[in-house]
Scaffold this active site. Structure first.
Site, short mmCIF file in Angstrom:
data_model
loop_
_atom_site.label_atom_id
_atom_site.label_comp_id
_atom_site.label_asym_id
_atom_site.label_seq_id
_atom_site.Cartn_x
_atom_site.Cartn_y
_atom_site.Cartn_z
N TYR A 187 0.95 -1.26 -0.07
CA TYR A 187 0.01 0.10 0.04
C TYR A 187 0.85 1.34 -0.04
O TYR A 187 0.55 2.14 -0.70
CB TYR A 187 -0.92 -0.12 1.31
N LYS A 218 1.19 4.63 -2.81
CA LYS A 218 1.18 5.73 -2.44
C LYS A 218 2.04 6.59 -2.88
O LYS A 218 2.02 7.77 -3.02
CB LYS A 218 0.52 5.72 -0.86
#
Length: 303
Positions: A158, A162
């Site tokens: 994740y 990002k």
């Protein structure tokens, strides 16, 4: 156009854009949720000018279909908010095209969508806001294993996605300037904002609807209390994205909450992780993204 606008941050951004008088295109995977989102916006903005377009950022075919549909109508696109996201599924999952789900959806999907919509953006105001996260600070870009075929960690991947979002936003600005294109790229993050992203992502691929309902209930009761204490609600979490669309925002700007740790508070300039400012990393990521998605930005048509 706001991606991931059927709930959470995307829905709040869409609502406020509609309140400001914009014609808003809400997108998402689920038409049922899309219709509910339209009803929700119109309940608070009765004269809202909006519609729902199906868009699955985990499928390049869906992204191309959505872009083709918009181009066919000759729509000029003033604003694109790259908001949709998947967060930390417990096990490695893939998009329809075989990419690791978080990198494929959060970054590659938005990279492809933005590139395919470039002509429509150049005909309008051409403002692109890409939603990053505080998790970008922990992100690494393992170019030898971007799709986690050898090693998968839910939050590590994740954070990678990002970091990719933020690096993409800054590189998009660099390239637009080099080519004299009418594209204005900014980025924003919501701080610690409670939304459905954790429960929705954790429930992906589960056969039981009961699992998803249990996760959402737990998040609202436990996670919601934590976020209220240390972070902020969705309405406040959406403010940095809206600020990035304001006259005070600058191209290549990055915006987030101004409170402690950028977790909560009113929006302003956010600190950029060194890795996201690495032009060499961003250029390599761009080139790899072109190869993986097959989407190459046609700058000649927008300069």
């Amino acid at each position: 156009m706001v991606t991931g606008a059927t709930g959470g941050l995307g829905l709040e951004v869409a609502r406020e854009l509609a309140r400001a008088g914009a014609h808003v295109i809400l997108t998402g995977r689920d038409p049922v949720k899309g219709n509910r989102a339209l009803v929700s916006v119109r309940a608070s903005v009765p004269n809202a000018d909006l519609r729902f377009n199906p868009l699955d950022l985990a499928a390049l075919s869906s992204i191309r279909a959505a872009a083709d549909s918009l181009r066919a109508t000759g729509t000029k696109l003033d604003i694109l908010v790259n908001n949709a996201g998947v967060m930390a599924p417990a096990r490695r999952m893939t998009t329809r095209d075989g990419f690791e789900l978080q990198f494929g959806t959060n970054h590659l999907g938005h990279f492809a969508l933005t590139g395919l919509l470039l002509p429509a953006l150049a005909q309008g105001r051409g403002v692109v806001v890409t939603v990053a996260s505080l998790a970008a600070w922990r992100g690494k870009m393992p170019f030898d294993d971007l799709n986690a075929r050898r090693r998968y960690g839910p939050f590590a991947r994740y954070s990678q996605s990002k970091l990719a979002n933020l690096a993409f936003a800054l590189e998009l600005d660099r390239r637009a300037r080099v080519h004299g294109a009418r594209i204005h790229s900014r980025a924003a993050h919501p701080g610690w904002s409670s939304s459905d992203i954790i429960a929705n992502s954790a429930a992906l691929g589960e056969a039981s609807g009961r699992v998803a309902r249990t996760l959402r209930k737990a998040q609202k009761s436990i996670g919601g209390a934590v976020f209220r204490l240390l972070g902020q609600d969705v309405a406040h979490g959406a403010l940095p994205m809206l600020y990035a669309l304001s006259p005070d925002a600058l191209d290549s700007g990055y915006y987030g909450p101004q409170g402690a740790g950028e977790r909560r508070g009113f929006p302003g300039s956010a600190a950029i992780p060194p890795a996201a400012s690495d032009a060499v990393l961003a250029r390599r990521l761009w080139e790899v993204s072109e190869e993986l998605t097959g989407v190459r930005y046609d700058w000649e048509t927008v300069s």
